[in-house]
Design a protein around this motif. Sequence first.
Motif, PDB file in Angstrom:
ATOM      1  N   ALA A  57       1.034  -1.061  -0.011  1.00  0.00           N
ATOM      2  CA  ALA A  57       0.094   0.276  -0.085  1.00  0.00           C
ATOM      3  C   ALA A  57       0.953   1.293   0.061  1.00  0.00           C
ATOM      4  O   ALA A  57       1.929   1.273   0.697  1.00  0.00           O
ATOM      5  CB  ALA A  57      -0.864   0.164   1.091  1.00  0.00           C
ATOM      6  N   LYS A  58       0.435   2.267  -0.675  1.00  0.00           N
ATOM      7  CA  LYS A  58       1.039   3.465  -0.763  1.00  0.00           C
ATOM      8  C   LYS A  58       0.427   4.422   0.438  1.00  0.00           C
ATOM      9  O   LYS A  58      -0.747   4.556   0.419  1.00  0.00           O
ATOM     10  CB  LYS A  58       0.968   4.380  -2.243  1.00  0.00           C
ATOM     11  CG  LYS A  58       1.609   3.382  -3.358  1.00  0.00           C
ATOM     12  CD  LYS A  58       1.311   4.137  -4.501  1.00  0.00           C
ATOM     13  CE  LYS A  58       1.897   3.283  -5.854  1.00  0.00           C
ATOM     14  NZ  LYS A  58       1.501   3.920  -7.032  1.00  0.00           N
ATOM     15  N   ILE A  59       1.201   5.013   1.120  1.00  0.00           N
ATOM     16  CA  ILE A  59       0.773   5.898   1.938  1.00  0.00           C
ATOM     17  C   ILE A  59       1.044   7.290   1.563  1.00  0.00           C
ATOM     18  O   ILE A  59       2.206   7.646   1.497  1.00  0.00           O
ATOM     19  CB  ILE A  59       1.255   5.907   3.449  1.00  0.00           C
ATOM     20  CG1 ILE A  59       1.546   4.460   3.832  1.00  0.00           C
ATOM     21  CG2 ILE A  59       0.854   6.878   4.401  1.00  0.00           C
ATOM     22  CD1 ILE A  59       0.080   4.059   4.583  1.00  0.00           C
ATOM     23  N   GLY A  60      -0.025   8.211   1.168  1.00  0.00           N
ATOM     24  CA  GLY A  60       0.278   9.575   1.004  1.00  0.00           C
ATOM     25  C   GLY A  60       0.133  10.595   2.150  1.00  0.00           C
ATOM     26  O   GLY A  60      -1.006  10.624   2.707  1.00  0.00           O
ATOM     27  N   GLN A  61       1.118  11.144   2.419  1.00  0.00           N
ATOM     28  CA  GLN A  61       1.415  12.140   3.535  1.00  0.00           C
ATOM     29  C   GLN A  61       0.211  13.228   3.451  1.00  0.00           C
ATOM     30  O   GLN A  61       0.110  13.511   2.395  1.00  0.00           O
ATOM     31  CB  GLN A  61       2.794  12.416   3.830  1.00  0.00           C
ATOM     32  CG  GLN A  61       3.939  11.451   3.900  1.00  0.00           C
ATOM     33  CD  GLN A  61       3.832  10.811   5.249  1.00  0.00           C
ATOM     34  OE1 GLN A  61       3.496  11.333   6.298  1.00  0.00           O
ATOM     35  NE2 GLN A  61       4.131   9.157   5.021  1.00  0.00           N
ATOM     36  N   TRP A  62      -0.046  13.748   4.328  1.00  0.00           N
ATOM     37  CA  TRP A  62      -0.817  14.939   4.179  1.00  0.00           C
ATOM     38  C   TRP A  62      -0.138  16.110   3.562  1.00  0.00           C
ATOM     39  O   TRP A  62       0.992  16.420   3.898  1.00  0.00           O
ATOM     40  CB  TRP A  62      -1.313  15.495   5.831  1.00  0.00           C
ATOM     41  CG  TRP A  62      -2.278  14.827   6.610  1.00  0.00           C
ATOM     42  CD1 TRP A  62      -2.053  13.971   7.520  1.00  0.00           C
ATOM     43  CD2 TRP A  62      -3.792  14.817   6.291  1.00  0.00           C
ATOM     44  NE1 TRP A  62      -3.023  13.466   7.852  1.00  0.00           N
ATOM     45  CE2 TRP A  62      -4.102  13.925   7.180  1.00  0.00           C
ATOM     46  CE3 TRP A  62      -4.614  15.432   5.370  1.00  0.00           C
ATOM     47  CZ2 TRP A  62      -5.639  13.706   7.449  1.00  0.00           C
ATOM     48  CZ3 TRP A  62      -5.775  15.160   5.426  1.00  0.00           C
ATOM     49  CH2 TRP A  62      -6.293  14.233   6.482  1.00  0.00           C
ATOM     50  N   LYS A  63      -0.841  16.220   2.585  1.00  0.00           N
ATOM     51  CA  LYS A  63      -0.256  17.672   1.832  1.00  0.00           C
ATOM     52  C   LYS A  63      -1.256  18.799   1.557  1.00  0.00           C
ATOM     53  O   LYS A  63      -2.406  18.445   1.496  1.00  0.00           O
ATOM     54  CB  LYS A  63      -0.136  17.186   0.413  1.00  0.00           C
ATOM     55  CG  LYS A  63       1.095  16.061   0.221  1.00  0.00           C
ATOM     56  CD  LYS A  63       1.281  15.625  -1.238  1.00  0.00           C
ATOM     57  CE  LYS A  63       2.402  14.658  -1.436  1.00  0.00           C
ATOM     58  NZ  LYS A  63       2.543  14.022  -2.716  1.00  0.00           N
ATOM     59  N   GLU A  64      -0.969  19.916   1.177  1.00  0.00           N
ATOM     60  CA  GLU A  64      -1.622  20.989   0.998  1.00  0.00           C
ATOM     61  C   GLU A  64      -2.105  21.038  -0.337  1.00  0.00           C
ATOM     62  O   GLU A  64      -1.558  20.703  -1.233  1.00  0.00           O
ATOM     63  CB  GLU A  64      -1.091  22.405   1.208  1.00  0.00           C
ATOM     64  CG  GLU A  64      -1.977  23.696   1.284  1.00  0.00           C
ATOM     65  CD  GLU A  64      -1.308  24.857   1.599  1.00  0.00           C
ATOM     66  OE1 GLU A  64      -2.269  25.907   1.519  1.00  0.00           O
ATOM     67  OE2 GLU A  64      -0.159  24.963   2.143  1.00  0.00           O
ATOM     68  N   CYS A  65      -3.516  21.274  -0.490  1.00  0.00           N
ATOM     69  CA  CYS A  65      -4.236  21.357  -2.060  1.00  0.00           C
ATOM     70  C   CYS A  65      -3.602  22.579  -2.661  1.00  0.00           C
ATOM     71  O   CYS A  65      -2.897  23.459  -2.112  1.00  0.00           O
ATOM     72  CB  CYS A  65      -5.720  21.610  -1.805  1.00  0.00           C
ATOM     73  SG  CYS A  65      -6.513  20.261  -1.156  1.00  0.00           S
ATOM     74  N   PRO A  66      -3.496  22.548  -3.931  1.00  0.00           N
ATOM     75  CA  PRO A  66      -4.474  21.600  -4.672  1.00  0.00           C
ATOM     76  C   PRO A  66      -3.815  20.153  -4.942  1.00  0.00           C
ATOM     77  O   PRO A  66      -2.532  19.876  -4.725  1.00  0.00           O
ATOM     78  CB  PRO A  66      -4.302  22.380  -6.280  1.00  0.00           C
ATOM     79  CG  PRO A  66      -3.005  23.101  -6.295  1.00  0.00           C
ATOM     80  CD  PRO A  66      -2.896  23.741  -4.826  1.00  0.00           C
ATOM     81  N   ILE A  67      -4.579  19.325  -5.067  1.00  0.00           N
ATOM     82  CA  ILE A  67      -4.262  17.868  -5.061  1.00  0.00           C
ATOM     83  C   ILE A  67      -3.212  17.557  -6.266  1.00  0.00           C
ATOM     84  O   ILE A  67      -3.523  18.299  -7.408  1.00  0.00           O
ATOM     85  CB  ILE A  67      -5.354  17.131  -5.209  1.00  0.00           C
ATOM     86  CG1 ILE A  67      -5.284  15.556  -5.131  1.00  0.00           C
ATOM     87  CG2 ILE A  67      -6.030  17.233  -6.550  1.00  0.00           C
ATOM     88  CD1 ILE A  67      -6.563  14.749  -5.045  1.00  0.00           C
ATOM     89  N   ASP A  68      -2.504  16.622  -5.912  1.00  0.00           N
ATOM     90  CA  ASP A  68      -1.456  16.612  -7.084  1.00  0.00           C
ATOM     91  C   ASP A  68      -1.851  15.321  -8.249  1.00  0.00           C
ATOM     92  O   ASP A  68      -2.809  14.974  -7.993  1.00  0.00           O
ATOM     93  CB  ASP A  68       0.215  15.817  -6.751  1.00  0.00           C
ATOM     94  CG  ASP A  68      -0.048  14.783  -5.738  1.00  0.00           C
ATOM     95  OD1 ASP A  68      -0.927  13.695  -6.360  1.00  0.00           O
ATOM     96  OD2 ASP A  68       0.646  14.416  -4.863  1.00  0.00           O
ATOM     97  N   ASP A  69      -1.238  15.277  -9.410  1.00  0.00           N
ATOM     98  CA  ASP A  69      -1.612  14.359 -10.646  1.00  0.00           C
ATOM     99  C   ASP A  69      -1.510  13.147 -10.029  1.00  0.00           C
ATOM    100  O   ASP A  69      -2.471  12.343 -10.460  1.00  0.00           O
ATOM    101  CB  ASP A  69      -0.748  14.731 -11.690  1.00  0.00           C
ATOM    102  CG  ASP A  69      -0.948  15.910 -12.425  1.00  0.00           C
ATOM    103  OD1 ASP A  69      -2.114  16.713 -12.243  1.00  0.00           O
ATOM    104  OD2 ASP A  69       0.047  16.591 -13.082  1.00  0.00           O
TER     105      ASP A  69
END
Length: 133
Positions: A57-69
């Motif tokens: 599984a890939k864990i996507g860390q909290w990021k600020e928007c805008p959402i990435d591709d």
Amino acid sequence: MFDRLPTLEQECAVDLIGFSMRGEFFDIIQYKAENILLKKDIKPFSKWGNRTIAGDAKIGQWKECPIDDETKALFSLELDSANFENSCFQELNRKLSQPGNFYAYIYADSGGSYFMFYTLKSNKLVYIRRNGV
């Protein structure tokens, strides 16, 4: 995902895990979220709720928007759904492009993927759960 567990009050939900005309297999829930502290560094883990998370599984860390591709591609079915007639979710795609909002995810090719979106300004947490592919 969180430094401390937030107080959540469910505001609305759309369940597309059951029968759906377009074949979606996910549900989406919006909560009023009080006292949220987003965890800056999410370590790999094997359980989420009562489900086992796949080892790849890939864990996507909290990021600020805008959402990435990359995230758009992983969750295209959910984020592009035309099933969000519920007023809680009508502006979701617009909010995903606004700075000051945050998102994170757990993605597994085998299903059981999760996407979280948090609006700091209004203290709303949107949770999308994919049941399978």
